[in-house]
Write a protein that holds these residues in place. Structure first.
Motif, PDB file in Angstrom:
ATOM      1  N   PRO A 289       0.795  -1.229   0.000  1.00  0.00           N
ATOM      2  CA  PRO A 289       0.000   0.000   0.000  1.00  0.00           C
ATOM      3  C   PRO A 289       0.830   1.283   0.000  1.00  0.00           C
ATOM      4  N   SER A 290       2.055   1.209   0.515  1.00  0.00           N
ATOM      5  CA  SER A 290       2.875   2.419   0.601  1.00  0.00           C
ATOM      6  C   SER A 290       4.352   2.045   0.587  1.00  0.00           C
ATOM      7  N   GLU A 291       5.169   3.060   0.417  1.00  0.00           N
ATOM      8  CA  GLU A 291       6.616   2.857   0.463  1.00  0.00           C
ATOM      9  C   GLU A 291       7.035   2.356   1.848  1.00  0.00           C
ATOM     10  N   GLU A 292       6.390   2.871   2.881  1.00  0.00           N
ATOM     11  CA  GLU A 292       6.711   2.462   4.247  1.00  0.00           C
ATOM     12  C   GLU A 292       6.418   0.975   4.461  1.00  0.00           C
ATOM     13  N   SER A 293       5.254   0.516   4.010  1.00  0.00           N
ATOM     14  CA  SER A 293       4.913  -0.902   4.198  1.00  0.00           C
ATOM     15  C   SER A 293       5.836  -1.794   3.369  1.00  0.00           C
ATOM     16  N   TYR A 294       6.255  -1.316   2.209  1.00  0.00           N
ATOM     17  CA  TYR A 294       7.205  -2.066   1.383  1.00  0.00           C
ATOM     18  C   TYR A 294       8.526  -2.226   2.137  1.00  0.00           C
ATOM     19  N   GLU A 295       9.041  -1.134   2.677  1.00  0.00           N
ATOM     20  CA  GLU A 295      10.322  -1.176   3.390  1.00  0.00           C
ATOM     21  C   GLU A 295      10.231  -1.993   4.676  1.00  0.00           C
ATOM     22  N   GLU A 296       9.077  -1.965   5.351  1.00  0.00           N
ATOM     23  CA  GLU A 296       8.898  -2.728   6.589  1.00  0.00           C
ATOM     24  C   GLU A 296       8.763  -4.233   6.340  1.00  0.00           C
ATOM     25  N   SER A 297       8.501  -4.629   5.096  1.00  0.00           N
ATOM     26  CA  SER A 297       8.272  -6.050   4.797  1.00  0.00           C
ATOM     27  C   SER A 297       9.558  -6.869   4.771  1.00  0.00           C
ATOM     28  N   GLY A 298      10.693  -6.221   4.934  1.00  0.00           N
ATOM     29  CA  GLY A 298      11.947  -6.959   4.995  1.00  0.00           C
ATOM     30  C   GLY A 298      12.954  -6.456   3.984  1.00  0.00           C
ATOM     31  N   PRO A 299      14.162  -7.017   4.030  1.00  0.00           N
ATOM     32  CA  PRO A 299      15.212  -6.560   3.115  1.00  0.00           C
ATOM     33  C   PRO A 299      14.875  -6.913   1.668  1.00  0.00           C
ATOM     34  N   GLN A 300      15.002  -5.938   0.811  1.00  0.00           N
ATOM     35  CA  GLN A 300      14.728  -6.135  -0.607  1.00  0.00           C
ATOM     36  C   GLN A 300      15.249  -4.947  -1.401  1.00  0.00           C
ATOM     37  N   MET A 301      14.817  -4.838  -2.620  1.00  0.00           N
ATOM     38  CA  MET A 301      15.227  -3.755  -3.498  1.00  0.00           C
ATOM     39  C   MET A 301      14.632  -2.432  -3.005  1.00  0.00           C
ATOM     40  N   THR A 302      15.187  -1.322  -3.469  1.00  0.00           N
ATOM     41  CA  THR A 302      14.598  -0.025  -3.146  1.00  0.00           C
ATOM     42  C   THR A 302      13.245   0.095  -3.852  1.00  0.00           C
ATOM     43  N   PRO A 303      12.380   1.018  -3.428  1.00  0.00           N
ATOM     44  CA  PRO A 303      11.041   1.114  -4.021  1.00  0.00           C
ATOM     45  C   PRO A 303      11.017   1.381  -5.528  1.00  0.00           C
ATOM     46  N   GLN A 304      12.046   1.994  -6.070  1.00  0.00           N
ATOM     47  CA  GLN A 304      12.156   2.173  -7.520  1.00  0.00           C
ATOM     48  C   GLN A 304      13.484   1.572  -7.947  1.00  0.00           C
ATOM     49  N   SER A 305      13.431   0.317  -8.374  1.00  0.00           N
ATOM     50  CA  SER A 305      14.657  -0.363  -8.785  1.00  0.00           C
ATOM     51  C   SER A 305      14.344  -1.368  -9.878  1.00  0.00           C
TER      52      SER A 305
END
Length: 163
Positions: free
Chosen positions: A63-79
């Motif tokens: 739903p958001s950049e914050e929830s993406y980042e909180e979901s664990g280590p991964q790529m940056t939001p635009q990669s």
């Protein structure tokens, strides 16, 4: 529409795939299956416009950049990683393809009424690293502008020379 540098065509299954490169700061090489390659058989290295489309798989919606980042280590939001462009660990069985691993921001959402159960039900405009593309995917959850999308896409498009 995105502007990329065209380098050359290569045979790919029932058509041609182009080696392209983004024109931003990073100049990322990427392969794209080109539907209208026969119109440009003698094309030399040049800048061109291209509407880029992708068929999505393994798509996750946040739903958001914050929830993406909180979901664990991964790529940056635009990669974007052009996984079909270079072999991993010099794999001798590697075959180039127009696949990318990406994360991006949903800019526009179009719902599609699928004609068959496995057909895509969304066309999303995705802003990823160095370009935008239209992602066709089948999702069971609603998507809206501002969501973060992560997954794999098989890229295709039509080349148009710059005027």
């Amino acid at each position: 529409m995105s502007t990329l540098t065209f380098f050359y065509f290569m045979d790919y299954k029932d058509g041609k795939m182009a080696r392209m490169e983004t024109t931003g700061d990073m100049e990322i090489p990427v392969n794209i299956f080109i539907d209208n390659a026969s119109e440009y058989e003698d094309l030399q290295e040049t800048l061109c416009n291209i509407d880029i489309y992708g068929i999505g798989s393994d798509i996750k919606v946040f739903p958001s950049e914050e929830s993406y980042e909180e979901s664990g280590p991964q790529m940056t939001p635009q990669s974007m990683i052009p996984m079909g462009t270079f072999p991993i660990n010099d794999d001798p069985d590697f075959t180039e393809s127009p696949h990318i691993l990406f994360s991006g921001i949903v800019k526009e959402v179009e719902s599609i009424l699928p004609s068959r159960p496995d057909d895509p039900n969304y066309c999303l405009t995705i802003e990823t690293l160095e370009f935008e593309f239209y992602l066709y995917c089948k999702l069971a959850i609603p998507v809206e502008a501002g969501n973060i999308i992560n997954g794999v896409a098989w890229l295709f498009g039509d080349i148009a020379l710059l005027e």
